[in-house]
Design an enzyme around this catalytic site. Structure first.
Site, PDB file in Angstrom:
ATOM      1  N   ASP A  40      -6.956  39.319  21.642  1.00 37.18           N
ATOM      2  CA  ASP A  40      -7.972  38.538  20.946  1.00 37.18           C
ATOM      3  C   ASP A  40      -8.964  39.510  20.332  1.00 37.18           C
ATOM      4  O   ASP A  40      -9.160  40.623  20.842  1.00 37.18           O
ATOM      5  CB  ASP A  40      -8.710  37.596  21.911  1.00 37.18           C
ATOM      6  CG  ASP A  40      -9.311  36.384  21.212  1.00 37.18           C
ATOM      7  OD1 ASP A  40     -10.229  36.576  20.384  1.00 37.18           O
ATOM      8  OD2 ASP A  40      -8.867  35.258  21.460  1.00 37.18           O
ATOM      9  N   ASP A  66      -7.263  42.493  16.366  1.00 39.83           N
ATOM     10  CA  ASP A  66      -7.760  41.783  15.200  1.00 39.83           C
ATOM     11  C   ASP A  66      -6.576  41.592  14.263  1.00 39.83           C
ATOM     12  O   ASP A  66      -6.109  42.544  13.635  1.00 39.83           O
ATOM     13  CB  ASP A  66      -8.863  42.602  14.524  1.00 39.83           C
ATOM     14  CG  ASP A  66      -9.408  41.947  13.260  1.00 39.83           C
ATOM     15  OD1 ASP A  66      -8.903  40.872  12.879  1.00 39.83           O
ATOM     16  OD2 ASP A  66     -10.321  42.532  12.657  1.00 39.83           O
ATOM     17  N   VAL A  67      -6.078  40.373  14.169  1.00 38.90           N
ATOM     18  CA  VAL A  67      -4.856  40.140  13.403  1.00 38.90           C
ATOM     19  C   VAL A  67      -5.068  40.333  11.902  1.00 38.90           C
ATOM     20  O   VAL A  67      -4.087  40.363  11.140  1.00 38.90           O
ATOM     21  CB  VAL A  67      -4.250  38.741  13.669  1.00 38.90           C
ATOM     22  CG1 VAL A  67      -3.885  38.580  15.139  1.00 38.90           C
ATOM     23  CG2 VAL A  67      -5.188  37.635  13.204  1.00 38.90           C
ATOM     24  N   ASN A  93      -1.177  32.547  17.687  1.00 38.36           N
ATOM     25  CA  ASN A  93      -2.146  31.474  17.867  1.00 38.36           C
ATOM     26  C   ASN A  93      -3.477  31.758  17.166  1.00 38.36           C
ATOM     27  O   ASN A  93      -4.235  30.829  16.887  1.00 38.36           O
ATOM     28  CB  ASN A  93      -2.400  31.233  19.360  1.00 38.36           C
ATOM     29  CG  ASN A  93      -3.513  30.238  19.610  1.00 38.36           C
ATOM     30  OD1 ASN A  93      -3.394  29.057  19.297  1.00 38.36           O
ATOM     31  ND2 ASN A  93      -4.632  30.719  20.160  1.00 38.36           N
ATOM     32  N   TYR A 159      -7.814  26.532   5.603  1.00 38.95           N
ATOM     33  CA  TYR A 159      -7.122  26.462   6.897  1.00 38.95           C
ATOM     34  C   TYR A 159      -5.845  25.631   6.782  1.00 38.95           C
ATOM     35  O   TYR A 159      -4.781  26.021   7.278  1.00 38.95           O
ATOM     36  CB  TYR A 159      -8.071  25.861   7.929  1.00 38.95           C
ATOM     37  CG  TYR A 159      -7.467  25.495   9.257  1.00 38.95           C
ATOM     38  CD1 TYR A 159      -7.245  26.457  10.237  1.00 38.95           C
ATOM     39  CD2 TYR A 159      -7.146  24.169   9.548  1.00 38.95           C
ATOM     40  CE1 TYR A 159      -6.706  26.115  11.468  1.00 38.95           C
ATOM     41  CE2 TYR A 159      -6.611  23.815  10.783  1.00 38.95           C
ATOM     42  CZ  TYR A 159      -6.393  24.789  11.738  1.00 38.95           C
ATOM     43  OH  TYR A 159      -5.860  24.436  12.958  1.00 38.95           O
ATOM     44  N   LYS A 163      -1.975  26.832   7.364  1.00 38.59           N
ATOM     45  CA  LYS A 163      -1.083  26.225   8.351  1.00 38.59           C
ATOM     46  C   LYS A 163       0.198  25.701   7.689  1.00 38.59           C
ATOM     47  O   LYS A 163       1.286  25.788   8.263  1.00 38.59           O
ATOM     48  CB  LYS A 163      -1.805  25.094   9.086  1.00 38.59           C
ATOM     49  CG  LYS A 163      -2.914  25.569  10.019  1.00 38.59           C
ATOM     50  CD  LYS A 163      -2.383  26.427  11.157  1.00 38.59           C
ATOM     51  CE  LYS A 163      -3.458  26.703  12.204  1.00 38.59           C
ATOM     52  NZ  LYS A 163      -2.963  27.533  13.329  1.00 38.59           N
ATOM     53  N   THR A 194     -10.526  21.646  22.751  1.00 42.85           N
ATOM     54  CA  THR A 194     -10.787  23.063  22.993  1.00 42.85           C
ATOM     55  C   THR A 194     -12.278  23.318  22.822  1.00 42.85           C
ATOM     56  O   THR A 194     -13.062  22.405  22.560  1.00 42.85           O
ATOM     57  CB  THR A 194     -10.003  23.946  22.002  1.00 42.85           C
ATOM     58  OG1 THR A 194     -10.489  23.704  20.672  1.00 42.85           O
ATOM     59  CG2 THR A 194      -8.511  23.646  22.061  1.00 42.85           C
TER      60      THR A 194
END
Length: 266
Positions: A40, A66-67, A93, A159, A163, A194
């Site tokens: 993460d 850090d993706v 994720n 977003y 997706k 969440t």
């Protein structure tokens, strides 16, 4: 009898694992025997979650990733391979989701770019770095976390586009990776309780009635689907999208309720 240790001797890397769906997925895989690297950008949170799993006797460690940065991704994958001796499962994720501007034409370029870079290109970076190791394992699996936002309009332009892109990447990568022995699938959740929904109980209560099963999802609901697709129980499944949304996109509950109200007023 169902095998509850489907991932014995497996090594898994989960991105965005500090909390929520990522944390629940890491716990589910570890509970079933996997050695899990929780990555993460929030290393403090990832370490906290990994410590909780370790306190429960599970094999879990944390690592910063850090993706949005290729070097960071490659370092995390290399660390997993060095620590575990290989890599069998990758769970994408990590995501970014920025509230829309009131008008689409006012959407800043940097906001649009960041949501796509983290959510879609971030997954691509992770797949690219992990794929050779997943192929070498002989049982490699990639599971990405999509969203109903990629299927229908629920707001969040960037977003949602990201997706939807993950669904396409899942199909094309499945075709490429299949001959190399790696399966690639997508889980598409609806509303999941969440930390993103903390303090928004009224909103959750409002949308709950739109779900045919009468509730919003829990992170564990999604984690169970990820574990299935990553396991050998799904050995002949690749390039597919498993919708985990309580029936939201299959049943137009709002329409049914509107008709019932109209009929009741006659």
């Amino acid at each position: 009898m169902t095998d509850t240790r489907r991932f014995t001797d497996y090594a898994a890397l989960v991105t965005g694992a500090a909390r929520g769906i990522g944390a629940a997925t890491a716990r589910r895989l570890a509970t079933e025997g996997a050695r899990v690297l929780l990555t993460d950008v929030d290393l403090v949170g990832a370490r906290r979650t990994a410590a909780e799993l370790a306190d429960d006797g599970l094999d879990a460690t944390a690592f910063a990733c850090d993706v949005s940065d290729r070097e960071s991704v490659e370092t995390a994958v290399a660390h997993a391979v060095e620590t575990f001796g290989g890599l069998d499962v990758l769970v994408n994720n990590a995501f970014a989701c920025t509230p829309d501007a009131p008008l689409f034409e006012d959407e800043p370029d940097d906001v649009w770019a960041r949501d796509l870079d983290v959510t879609l290109t971030g997954a691509q970076r992770c797949c690219r770095a992990a794929l050779p190791h997943l192929a070498a394992s002989g049982r490699g699996a990639i599971v990405s976390i999509g969203s109903v936002n990629g299927v229908q309009d629920f707001g969040n332009h960037a977003y949602s586009a990201a997706k939807a892109g993950l669904a396409s990447l899942t199909r094309t990568l499945a075709g490429h990776a299949g001959p190399r022995g790696v399966r690639v699938n997508l889980v598409t959740p609806g509303t999941v309780r969440t930390t993103a929904w903390e303090g928004r109980d009224e909103e959750l209560a409002a949308v709950r009635g739109l779900y045919p099963l009468g509730r919003v999802g829990e992170p564990e609901d999604v984690a169970a689907a990820v574990a299935f697709l990553a396991s050998r129980d799904a050995a002949w499944i690749t390039g597919t999208t498993l919708v985990v949304d309580g029936g939201l996109t299959a049943v137009n509950t709002g329409f049914r309720q509107a008709i019932a109200r109209a009929e009741g007023s006659d």
